[in-house]
Design an enzyme around this catalytic site. Sequence first.
Site, PDB file in Angstrom:
ATOM      1  N   ASP A 158     133.029  10.545   1.721  1.00 19.09           N
ATOM      2  CA  ASP A 158     132.773  11.310   2.940  1.00 19.09           C
ATOM      3  C   ASP A 158     131.635  10.673   3.729  1.00 19.09           C
ATOM      4  O   ASP A 158     130.715  10.081   3.161  1.00 19.09           O
ATOM      5  CB  ASP A 158     132.405  12.759   2.600  1.00 19.09           C
ATOM      6  CG  ASP A 158     131.065  12.861   1.892  1.00 19.09           C
ATOM      7  OD1 ASP A 158     130.052  13.131   2.562  1.00 19.09           O
ATOM      8  OD2 ASP A 158     131.020  12.658   0.673  1.00 19.09           O
ATOM      9  N   SER A 159     131.738  10.786   5.058  1.00 19.27           N
ATOM     10  CA  SER A 159     130.684  10.344   5.964  1.00 19.27           C
ATOM     11  C   SER A 159     130.340   8.869   5.702  1.00 19.27           C
ATOM     12  O   SER A 159     131.214   8.005   5.768  1.00 19.27           O
ATOM     13  CB  SER A 159     129.465  11.255   5.818  1.00 19.27           C
ATOM     14  OG  SER A 159     128.566  11.089   6.869  1.00 19.27           O
ATOM     15  N   ALA A 160     129.074   8.557   5.374  1.00 20.46           N
ATOM     16  CA  ALA A 160     128.743   7.173   5.027  1.00 20.46           C
ATOM     17  C   ALA A 160     129.558   6.713   3.834  1.00 20.46           C
ATOM     18  O   ALA A 160     129.956   5.545   3.747  1.00 20.46           O
ATOM     19  CB  ALA A 160     127.251   7.058   4.735  1.00 20.46           C
ATOM     20  N   GLY A 162     132.536   7.517   3.328  1.00 22.00           N
ATOM     21  CA  GLY A 162     133.841   7.144   3.868  1.00 22.00           C
ATOM     22  C   GLY A 162     133.830   5.730   4.407  1.00 22.00           C
ATOM     23  O   GLY A 162     134.772   4.954   4.201  1.00 22.00           O
ATOM     24  N   PHE A 186     136.666  11.822   4.264  1.00 27.19           N
ATOM     25  CA  PHE A 186     136.280  12.967   5.059  1.00 27.19           C
ATOM     26  C   PHE A 186     135.226  12.514   6.077  1.00 27.19           C
ATOM     27  O   PHE A 186     134.192  11.957   5.705  1.00 27.19           O
ATOM     28  CB  PHE A 186     135.673  14.070   4.182  1.00 27.19           C
ATOM     29  CG  PHE A 186     136.530  14.455   3.007  1.00 27.19           C
ATOM     30  CD1 PHE A 186     137.848  14.836   3.176  1.00 27.19           C
ATOM     31  CD2 PHE A 186     136.011  14.452   1.724  1.00 27.19           C
ATOM     32  CE1 PHE A 186     138.636  15.195   2.090  1.00 27.19           C
ATOM     33  CE2 PHE A 186     136.774  14.812   0.628  1.00 27.19           C
ATOM     34  CZ  PHE A 186     138.099  15.188   0.815  1.00 27.19           C
TER      35      PHE A 186
END
Length: 309
Positions: A158-160, A162, A186
């Site tokens: 997720d986020s970084a 991801g 995500f």
Amino acid sequence: MNSSAERISQSRSIMQQAVAGVLRRSLRLLFKPVANPRVSVALQRRWLNIMAQSTLRNRSVNSADRPLAGVPCRHYQPLNATGTVLYLHGGGYVAGSPDSHKAITSHLAHYANAHVVVPDYRLAPEHPCPAAIEDAVAVYRHLLASGVEPQQLTLAGDSAGGGLTFATLQALKAAGEPLPGSVIVFSPWVDLSLTQLFDTDRDIMLSEAWLGFAARAYGGDDLSAASRSPINGDLSGLPPVLIQVGGDEILLNDSQRLCQAIHDAGGQARLQVHPQRWHDFQLHAGVLTDADQALMTCARFIHQHREPS
């Protein structure tokens, strides 16, 4: 007159709207002011882990801490688990840990009936790029060496995390390693140059100023390099990808651009935009019905693309 089932459904919907409203206000008041370049990295890390105490770990899944390839890892393993998920947590490359993401990873393990491995990879600014990529690749290779079949493995983040997922895929592909059976991300942060952010005023968690700080801490001066911004790298020949993102977040464009870039490279990518949801809303699994439903979709995606053992 509405049936009893309809009344119950309406009551649950109203309750979930209230829960979402409380979460939204809490994140705006308690998270966003600390995700700020003026706040020390040490405090950001501590505060993220403190806020994670309000999230719910799935208690039906056993957990243990055990390093792989010299990298500290958290393991969530249901009884008789089938398949493995290597999960790379978010936190802007400067914060986050297996503890901060215990809700999303433990519930994913439960819904997918999978062994979920969460590396506590090295963080910037102490360990800038490519330290995180090196740790992720090392754990991935260890899993394969221990007998995990690539088609039984899902790479997620997720986020970084991801963005790190795609940087890891590109590093594995360049090294000639077998790729996993599927990929799930995500709200992926795949462009550290911040050239095409979404409406910054609607995001209740992240700001352009904080993202810029984190990008420089991790990526240095060359933020458009593929190792930092994998959307600029080779996206051909990847496994099927599921992308989930909130409709009210600053990184919405990263998800949309990533999906299009994968399609342009001849790959398979599915984008799910959740209206009126914020960055990494899946972290509220066990509390927010939308988060649980999103993770159930991930579980189906994993099983759909997992070859029988």
